[in-house]
Design an enzyme around this catalytic site. Sequence first.
Site, short mmCIF file in Angstrom:
data_model
loop_
_atom_site.label_atom_id
_atom_site.label_comp_id
_atom_site.label_asym_id
_atom_site.label_seq_id
_atom_site.Cartn_x
_atom_site.Cartn_y
_atom_site.Cartn_z
CE LYS A 13 -2.22 -1.09 3.80
NZ LYS A 13 -1.48 -2.35 4.09
NE ARG A 87 -4.76 -1.49 9.74
CZ ARG A 87 -3.65 -1.04 9.14
NH1 ARG A 87 -3.61 0.16 8.62
NH2 ARG A 87 -2.61 -1.81 9.09
NE ARG A 126 7.70 -2.73 6.21
CZ ARG A 126 6.36 -2.66 6.22
NH1 ARG A 126 5.74 -1.97 5.31
NH2 ARG A 126 5.68 -3.31 7.14
NE ARG A 159 6.14 -0.68 10.08
CZ ARG A 159 5.05 -0.63 9.32
NH1 ARG A 159 5.06 0.05 8.21
NH2 ARG A 159 3.94 -1.23 9.68
NE ARG A 170 1.86 -5.16 10.88
CZ ARG A 170 2.91 -4.88 10.11
NH1 ARG A 170 4.10 -5.37 10.42
NH2 ARG A 170 2.76 -4.12 9.06
P1 AP5 Z 1 4.86 -1.60 1.80
O1 AP5 Z 1 4.54 -0.79 0.59
O2 AP5 Z 1 5.60 -0.96 2.91
O3 AP5 Z 1 3.52 -2.35 2.31
P2 AP5 Z 1 2.26 -1.80 3.11
O4 AP5 Z 1 1.06 -2.46 2.53
O5 AP5 Z 1 2.26 -0.30 3.16
O6 AP5 Z 1 2.60 -2.44 4.50
P3 AP5 Z 1 2.47 -1.90 5.98
O7 AP5 Z 1 3.15 -2.95 6.81
O8 AP5 Z 1 2.99 -0.50 6.12
O9 AP5 Z 1 0.95 -1.93 6.17
P4 AP5 Z 1 0.20 -2.06 7.48
O10 AP5 Z 1 -1.15 -1.85 6.95
O11 AP5 Z 1 0.39 -3.27 8.29
O12 AP5 Z 1 0.91 -0.98 8.40
P5 AP5 Z 1 0.49 0.46 8.85
O13 AP5 Z 1 1.73 1.27 8.90
O14 AP5 Z 1 -0.69 0.96 8.08
O15 AP5 Z 1 5.66 -2.90 1.30
C1 AP5 Z 1 6.14 -3.86 2.22
C2 AP5 Z 1 7.52 -4.38 1.74
O16 AP5 Z 1 7.35 -5.09 0.51
C3 AP5 Z 1 8.56 -3.28 1.45
O17 AP5 Z 1 9.83 -3.74 1.82
C4 AP5 Z 1 8.48 -3.07 -0.08
O18 AP5 Z 1 9.70 -2.64 -0.63
C5 AP5 Z 1 8.10 -4.48 -0.55
N1 AP5 Z 1 7.21 -4.47 -1.71
C6 AP5 Z 1 6.17 -3.63 -1.94
N2 AP5 Z 1 5.56 -3.94 -3.11
C7 AP5 Z 1 6.22 -5.02 -3.61
C8 AP5 Z 1 6.04 -5.82 -4.78
N3 AP5 Z 1 5.08 -5.57 -5.68
N4 AP5 Z 1 6.89 -6.87 -4.98
C9 AP5 Z 1 7.87 -7.13 -4.08
N5 AP5 Z 1 8.10 -6.40 -2.95
C10 AP5 Z 1 7.27 -5.36 -2.72
O19 AP5 Z 1 -0.06 0.19 10.33
C11 AP5 Z 1 0.81 -0.16 11.40
C12 AP5 Z 1 -0.01 -0.28 12.68
O20 AP5 Z 1 -0.63 1.01 12.98
C13 AP5 Z 1 -1.20 -1.25 12.62
O21 AP5 Z 1 -0.81 -2.58 12.93
C14 AP5 Z 1 -2.14 -0.65 13.69
O22 AP5 Z 1 -1.72 -0.98 15.01
C15 AP5 Z 1 -1.94 0.86 13.52
N6 AP5 Z 1 -2.92 1.44 12.57
C16 AP5 Z 1 -2.65 2.00 11.36
N7 AP5 Z 1 -3.78 2.41 10.78
C17 AP5 Z 1 -4.80 2.10 11.63
C18 AP5 Z 1 -6.21 2.25 11.56
N8 AP5 Z 1 -6.81 2.80 10.48
N9 AP5 Z 1 -6.95 1.79 12.60
C19 AP5 Z 1 -6.36 1.25 13.69
N10 AP5 Z 1 -5.03 1.06 13.80
C20 AP5 Z 1 -4.24 1.49 12.78
#
Ligand code: AP5
Length: 219
Positions: A13, A87, A126, A159, A170
């Site tokens: 994402k 979410r 990552r 992270r 997660r």
């Molecule tokens: P990346 O692009 O970083 O993936 P992502 O989908 O953004 O992953 P996140 O782990 O950031 O998502 P998340 O939803 O768990 O975390 P968030 O920060 O929102 O890609 C991942 C890796 O793969 C990278 O190394 C990249 O280079 C590689 N990659 C990407 N695309 C690729 C491809 N096509 N092929 C190969 N490799 C690839 O949330 C963190 C925490 O915050 C949550 O657990 C929760 O506690 C809290 N939180 C956040 N939002 C909310 C909400 N709305 N409500 C409640 N709690 C929340």
Amino acid sequence: MRLVLLGSPGAGKGTQCKHIAAQYGLLHLSSGDILRNQRAEGTNLGKKAQKFMDSGVLVPDELVIEMMAKAIKKVPAAGFILDGFPRTLNQAIELDKSLGRNGQKIDAILNLNVDDKVVAKRMTGRRSCPQCGAVYHIENLKPKVDSICDRCGTALLQRPDDSQQVVAQRLKTYHQQTEPLVDYYKHNSNFFDIDADREPDEVSALIFEKLDALAKCEA
Ligand code: AP5
């Protein structure tokens, strides 16, 4: 354009939102990045969010909904792309209500599909830059110099929630609380399933194809 990007943790994402925001001049709003900034600044919200984030469960709705409502108010006319929000069903309903009060709506929802085994590998490999937010992967997207950010020269970090154990939690949280949003949104005529188990540029091309077609229809 007002867009929502759905997908499991590690689906790409953040990576795709950066490309989409640059292509269409949108503001990229990542709830995870905003929460991590709040933690880094030591705010009350950041302190409250810490234990939830580190254990791989969701931060309570009331905290996140208020935080995102504030962020959305500052959006430029071109629009936004939401990453990681909504979410939960409650977050999606509150988002629709709050946009509706201003005569606005979500224009399209993109749902990134990738198998759990693939995303688990992506997350544990990552590495992120704590300074400029650039994201790398130890196999798929290596920095030029090992463990150093290409853009700003800062040492890259893993992270805390990318450990194997927290990643498993997660994914469980995603399937229980976020995947049901697909049912909420899939009746929208601008809901698009995207095969995200491809090279990042190929995934971007699939997304741009959908968004360009949408922009043409609405012109
Ligand atoms: P990346 O692009 O970083 O993936 P992502 O989908 O953004 O992953 P996140 O782990 O950031 O998502 P998340 O939803 O768990 O975390 P968030 O920060 O929102 O890609 C991942 C890796 O793969 C990278 O190394 C990249 O280079 C590689 N990659 C990407 N695309 C690729 C491809 N096509 N092929 C190969 N490799 C690839 O949330 C963190 C925490 O915050 C949550 O657990 C929760 O506690 C809290 N939180 C956040 N939002 C909310 C909400 N709305 N409500 C409640 N709690 C929340």
